[in-house]
Design an enzyme around this catalytic site. Structure first.
Site, PDB file in Angstrom:
ATOM      1  N   ASP A 133      29.429  33.079  39.134  1.00  0.00           N
ATOM      2  CA  ASP A 133      30.037  32.444  40.315  1.00  0.00           C
ATOM      3  C   ASP A 133      31.507  32.844  40.383  1.00  0.00           C
ATOM      4  O   ASP A 133      32.397  32.004  40.344  1.00  0.00           O
ATOM      5  CB  ASP A 133      29.858  30.920  40.182  1.00  0.00           C
ATOM      6  CG  ASP A 133      30.299  30.168  41.434  1.00  0.00           C
ATOM      7  OD1 ASP A 133      30.505  30.830  42.475  1.00  0.00           O
ATOM      8  OD2 ASP A 133      30.455  28.941  41.349  1.00  0.00           O
TER       9      ASP A 133
HETATM   10  C1  SPV Z   1      29.026  25.233  44.369  1.00  0.00           C
HETATM   11  O1  SPV Z   1      28.000  24.602  44.544  1.00  0.00           O
HETATM   12  O2  SPV Z   1      29.056  26.450  44.246  1.00  0.00           O
HETATM   13  C2  SPV Z   1      30.308  24.546  44.293  1.00  0.00           C
HETATM   14  C3  SPV Z   1      30.365  23.223  43.759  1.00  0.00           C
HETATM   15  O3  SPV Z   1      31.283  25.143  44.624  1.00  0.00           O
HETATM   16  S1  SPV Z   1      30.837  23.373  42.122  1.00  0.00           S
HETATM   17  O4  SPV Z   1      29.919  24.225  41.447  1.00  0.00           O
HETATM   18  O5  SPV Z   1      30.837  22.029  41.636  1.00  0.00           O
HETATM   19  O6  SPV Z   1      32.184  23.934  42.091  1.00  0.00           O
HETATM   20 MG    MG Z   2      31.084  27.096  44.763  1.00  0.00          MG
END
Ligand code: SPV
Ligand code: MG
Length: 537
Positions: A55
């Site tokens: 991510d």
């Molecule tokens: C996502 O769902 O990618 C988010 C929320 O940004 S979190 O993972 O809590 O940052």
């Molecule tokens: Mg996110």
């Protein structure tokens, strides 16, 4: 239908606490919609996970948008994209908003971090935040370029995540409000909701507030309601559910070198077809190609046919040899020849002797005490929205089945209007219909009034029911309802298919009739066998 943008705006601005759930591809989006959610969180974390990358903006924004297109096409509820930082500066944000609108994505949430971002729960204290003015400009640019007034831009404040404190969070939220944001997402990594609730109190509803209670999930939902929060985002629970099941099951399959252990614990292939919307394609194929490709058949073949004496000592009536092959084998061939390949046969008496290939056998355990309707009820799991139901002791010319597929009606039964057909040796049920056969081809709109096991008084019937019918979607529903209703009656075991059809008519539904004139016979006695042999020559 209300546009997806309007739907999302209504959700965010509603006075009640609303909930949205993460999805990361077409099928998970469909599942979220079918669960009842009014909108979808297009999670950056979950989408990158399903791509198998981190991510951290490793998937390009166009790859994300391509996936969103599948998700949006598969669903009718709005998607709020987790758009990370907007994938660049104000100019990238403008292009993102345009491309999202082109794909009917209803809104985007951007966070005040720097590109490339990393997930908020990884090394959160080290995460550099965006400059407030620069981020405000990005919001402004997005708002200025959106074509639909209802497209939503939510500003996500990461000050609490990065450890910069409540005041910084509030200052940033206010700046983003001034820049034109439609809502604020205040994120927290704390296991307690305190800082979020404190923020909500100070914020005092200046704009709708969204939260992501991944870490403080144990907080009673009512606490969020009381704090006037507008939107709860369950941000990652679909990817986490499916991943857990996949890890467990892949290990099991590897270890046992078999899938037998898990087969009944996972979704059926039919369930996946259903989520993919296969029914719509079948209907479209019928509409546009004129094909009747998805008709299935149920053959009732549970009885012995005791009038056939020793011929059925070791096999059911449907398996007796007619002209060199088993009656059932011939029937199955006839169905397959016209493209009906999905056949369920309800067997009972000497079921083990049925060695016809290409059929699905359902066992009627009550074949000794139960009648035809009982047999049919054992095939309920094989019911389809387009099916032919037939007795297994029927010999018929191919055109009868072919013509039946052309006739309109939710339930269409075949009635032989030749009352003196010499081939009819048993006592097939007589049919009383709305009109007698005038021998016009495909006479439309004849309806069945009643089926009866004998001629009633001196009323001349319209013909005999041969034991075959076509059933479509509503007809299937009527049959299922009628079976459920009749199951409660004490004589259910004695009931026949004519009893079922009469009940359906009594329920106010229409059973249509397709007339034929001969060209079939049923096998009831030894005398019939010769005639049947001739029939097949
Ligand atoms: C996502 O769902 O990618 C988010 C929320 O940004 S979190 O993972 O809590 O940052
Ligand atoms: Mg996110």
């Amino acid at each position: 239908m209300t546009s997806k943008c309007k739907q999302l705006r209504a959700l965010i601005e509603s006075n009640t606490l609303e909930f949205i759930l993460e999805a990361h591809n077409g099928i998970s989006a469909t599942i979220v919609e079918q669960a009842g959610f009014k909108a979808i969180w297009g999670s950056g974390f979950a989408m990158s996970a399903q791509f198998g990358v981190r991510d951290s903006n490793e998937a390009s924004w166009t790859q994300v948008v391509d996936m969103l297109e599948f998700m949006s096409d598969a669903t009718s509820i709005p998607i709020l994209l987790d758009g990370d930082t907007g994938y660049g500066n104000f100019n990238n944000m403008r292009r993102l908003v345009s491309k999202l609108e082109q794909r009917e994505i209803a809104g985007v949430c951007i966070e005040d971090k720097q590109f490339p971002k990393i997930n908020s729960f990884i090394d959160s204290n080290k995460q550099p935040l965006a400059d407030i003015d620069e981020f405000s400009g990005k919001i402004k640019a997005g708002k200025d370029c959106q074509a639909d007034d209802d497209f939503c831009i939510i500003a996500r404040v990461e000050a609490l995540i990065a450890g910069w404190g409540l005041k910084e969070a509030l200052d940033r939220a206010e700046a983003y409000r001034m820049a034109g944001a439609d809502g604020i997402l205040i994120h927290s990594k704390s296991h307690r909701p305190d800082e979020i609730l404190e923020f909500a109190k100070e914020w005092s509803n200046r704009l709708p507030l969204a939260i992501v209670p991944t870490k403080y999930y144990s907080t009673p939902t009512n606490a969020f309601r009381k704090a006037n929060i507008s939107l709860v985002i369950w941000a990652n629970h679909m990817i986490r559910s499916s991943t857990k099941e996949m890890i467990k099951n892949s290990k099991k399959i590897y270890k046992s070198e078999s899938v037998a252990d898990i087969e009944e614990k996972i979704s059926t292939v039919d369930k996946i077809f259903n989520l993919q919307g296969v029914d719509e394609l079948s209907e479209a194929q019928e509409r546009y190609l004129g094909e009747k490709i998805d008709v299935s058949a149920i053959v009732l073949a549970a009885t012995r046919g005791s009038e056939l004496h020793e011929l059925t000592q070791d096999k059911p009536k449907a398996m007796i040899n007619i002209g060199g092959e088993a009656l059932l084998a011939r029937t199955v061939k006839q169905f397959k020849k016209i493209g009906i390949n999905k056949l369920a046969v309800v067997a009972g008496y000497k079921a083990e002797s049925i060695n016809v290939s290409g059929i699905d056998i359902k066992i009627n355990k009550d074949y000794e005490t139960g009648n035809e309707l009982m047999s049919l009820s054992y095939a309920e799991e094989c019911f389809d929205n387009d099916m032919v139901i037939t007795y297994g002791d029927l010999l018929f010319r191919e055109h009868i089945l072919r013509d039946l597929l052309e006739v309109n009606g939710e339930i269409v039964i075949i009635v032989d209007s030749a009352l003196d057909n010499p081939n009819m040796t048993g006592s097939p049920d007589v049919a009383y219909c709305s009109q007698n056969d005038d021998r016009s081809p495909f006479m439309q709109n004849i309806t069945l009034k009643k089926l009866s096991s004998k001629i009633e008084g001196d009323i001349e019937p319209s013909g005999h029911w041969i034991g075959m019918m076509r059933v479509r979607k509503d007809g299937r529903r009527w049959i299922e309802t009628a079976i459920n209703e009749l199951k409660t009656s004490s004589n259910f075991k004695e009931l026949t298919i004519p009893d079922l059809l009469n009940h359906i008519i009594e329920n106010g539904n229409t059973v249509n009739v397709h007339y034929i004139n001969g060209h079939w016979l049923d096998v009831n006695s030894i005398n019939d066998i010769d005639a049947a042999g001739d029939f097949t020559q």
